[in-house]
Design an enzyme around this catalytic site. Sequence first.
Site, mmCIF file in Angstrom:
data_model
loop_
_atom_site.group_PDB
_atom_site.id
_atom_site.type_symbol
_atom_site.label_atom_id
_atom_site.label_comp_id
_atom_site.label_asym_id
_atom_site.label_seq_id
_atom_site.Cartn_x
_atom_site.Cartn_y
_atom_site.Cartn_z
ATOM 1 C CB THR A 27 -0.868 -0.023 1.270
ATOM 2 O OG1 THR A 27 -1.632 -1.225 1.251
ATOM 3 C CG2 THR A 27 -1.785 1.168 1.347
ATOM 4 N NE ARG B 132 -8.279 -8.061 1.831
ATOM 5 C CZ ARG B 132 -7.254 -7.212 1.947
ATOM 6 N NH1 ARG B 132 -6.893 -6.459 0.929
ATOM 7 N NH2 ARG B 132 -6.599 -7.116 3.089
ATOM 8 N N GLY C 188 -9.791 -4.295 1.823
ATOM 9 C CA GLY C 188 -8.997 -4.146 3.037
ATOM 10 C C GLY C 188 -9.266 -2.816 3.719
ATOM 11 C CG ASP C 189 -6.114 -1.081 6.114
ATOM 12 O OD1 ASP C 189 -5.707 -1.849 5.215
ATOM 13 O OD2 ASP C 189 -5.374 -0.288 6.713
ATOM 14 C CB THR D 114 0.989 0.293 4.932
ATOM 15 O OG1 THR D 114 1.408 -0.867 4.191
ATOM 16 C CG2 THR D 114 2.140 0.765 5.811
#
Lengths: 307, 307
Positions: free
Chosen positions: A173, A201, A203-204, A224
Amino acid sequence: MPKTYSLAIHGGAGTIMRSEMAADKEEAHRQALLKALKAGEIILRAGGSALDAVEAAVCSLEDCEYFNAGKGAVFTHDGTHEMDASIMCGRRVDAGAAAMVKGVKNPISLARRILDVSEHVMLCGPGARMFAREQGLEEAGPDYFYSEYRFQQLQEARARGRAQLDHSQKYGTVGAVACDRQGHLAAATSTGGLTNKKYGRIGDSPIIGAGTYANDLTCAVSCTGYGEYFLRGVVAYDLSCLMEYRGMSLEEAAHHAIHHRQLALGGDGGLIAVDANGNIALPFNSEGMYRAWVKEGEEARVGIYKE
Amino acid sequence: MPKTYSLAIHGGAGTIMRSEMAADKEEAHRQALLKALKAGEIILRAGGSALDAVEAAVCSLEDCEYFNAGKGAVFTHDGTHEMDASIMCGRRVDAGAAAMVKGVKNPISLARRILDVSEHVMLCGPGARMFAREQGLEEAGPDYFYSEYRFQQLQEARARGRAQLDHSQKYGTVGAVACDRQGHLAAATSTGGLTNKKYGRIGDSPIIGAGTYANDLTCAVSCTGYGEYFLRGVVAYDLSCLMEYRGMSLEEAAHHAIHHRQLALGGDGGLIAVDANGNIALPFNSEGMYRAWVKEGEEARVGIYKE
């Protein structure tokens, strides 16, 4: 009285070992980080906004094939590139986020446009792409995102039959945080997600509060690491709350968020953060984190490993 | 020593005026809320988990056409139904979330399956649907989700040319929070989003930290309201932080999150929350919020307007 600016960027955290990194590759990464830092610093030095600076820095990282965002995004299970990005303005406490976007050259600029133009905070999938097109953002086809290196990573991941982090244990990231001379803060994060990822999916990185948060009253944060743990820990906003509600300094809060909260959950990674006084924190609990930072009047610095 | 259980549910907040609500419609909503509450309470009374209880209660609300989730989900701009849901287990501090899902009868059960089975926290779009199919979750076609009432809402919204909240100013999200006899907490939220929504807009409901959060150390929270403000405020986790870092009680923290933080941003809506001592808070800053709640050994209660 105008404040001094500060800016920090990251290009991912993870198992980045000095012993396994060739000298020329290391130098190329350092130069890419410095280039992105400069892209943001030019704006801050000219009196521009933190928001413009973090967007410019992340665009530079997205345009570099070394990092897992934009041009360097990893392949999904289906052999495509689905990217996530988010940006937050600490002055307005407002945000823009795009998830699962294909074919947009700079996802962070899409997130910025969502912040500035859309009545919404988060757009996703083909709808987000349609919004990007209506806004005239630059598109890019599969050839632009293709690289032999990433394609090999996909083959290896497919052979193992599971989604995996970029380059074994590296979370590629990218992100930037800034404080401008007006004392306004901003944060931005962008990613290509997991190699061989399935099932849509997320992620954050595109999640406000988890991967990205900014509020002039406290701090600007970009994370990250293994996204699932950062989602569960609501890490970026946790740091802000540690400052606002518990009275911690930026340094204390950033350390606590990564070395206590995330380790307790089992989460691996790091973050970059600034506050309105120009302080910078860059904690990580992994082997390394690609990072660069600068304060007004000081030399720019680059780091990869633990110092 | 086993604790006593508690459970609260909501069916959305907004401009719900006593003067505009027909008596038979009001009674039907009350009965639907009590039915959903009972679906969760049966599990808690038998010594079951908070996680099972909130899933069961939200399934009941999803199966009821009165609320904007599951069967009652509003139409998107394209005349489809795209649903978001999330669930969090306070014991494991782990979560599952599904965004932009079509054709799944109970999105909250998909979120639960993501929590239990997937290595990921958040799945989105066609990929989430594929995961649901592989897991054998019940599917449902356009006929199941169609209602003349919702279709008329779409026509009206299209005529006005913008995305809008369910029933003018009513936010028809549903949710549940519970504390079981072991003192474990859980929260769940499910929504059909905005009528006439475009561009793959995602609100706070599937976002851990914004619409849903649970942690045995503090509280379980499910929000309802104008999603963009709840995203910017990271409201559900804010409540948890006010308790953990500032030492507020559940009641104080819930009041602060809705009546100070959200009002300061301009956000309209409410939330339901429980803590591990069985306390329940149900604050809202809108005209009304469909809600019901029960503590072990006490009568179940239902509310719609400000009392």
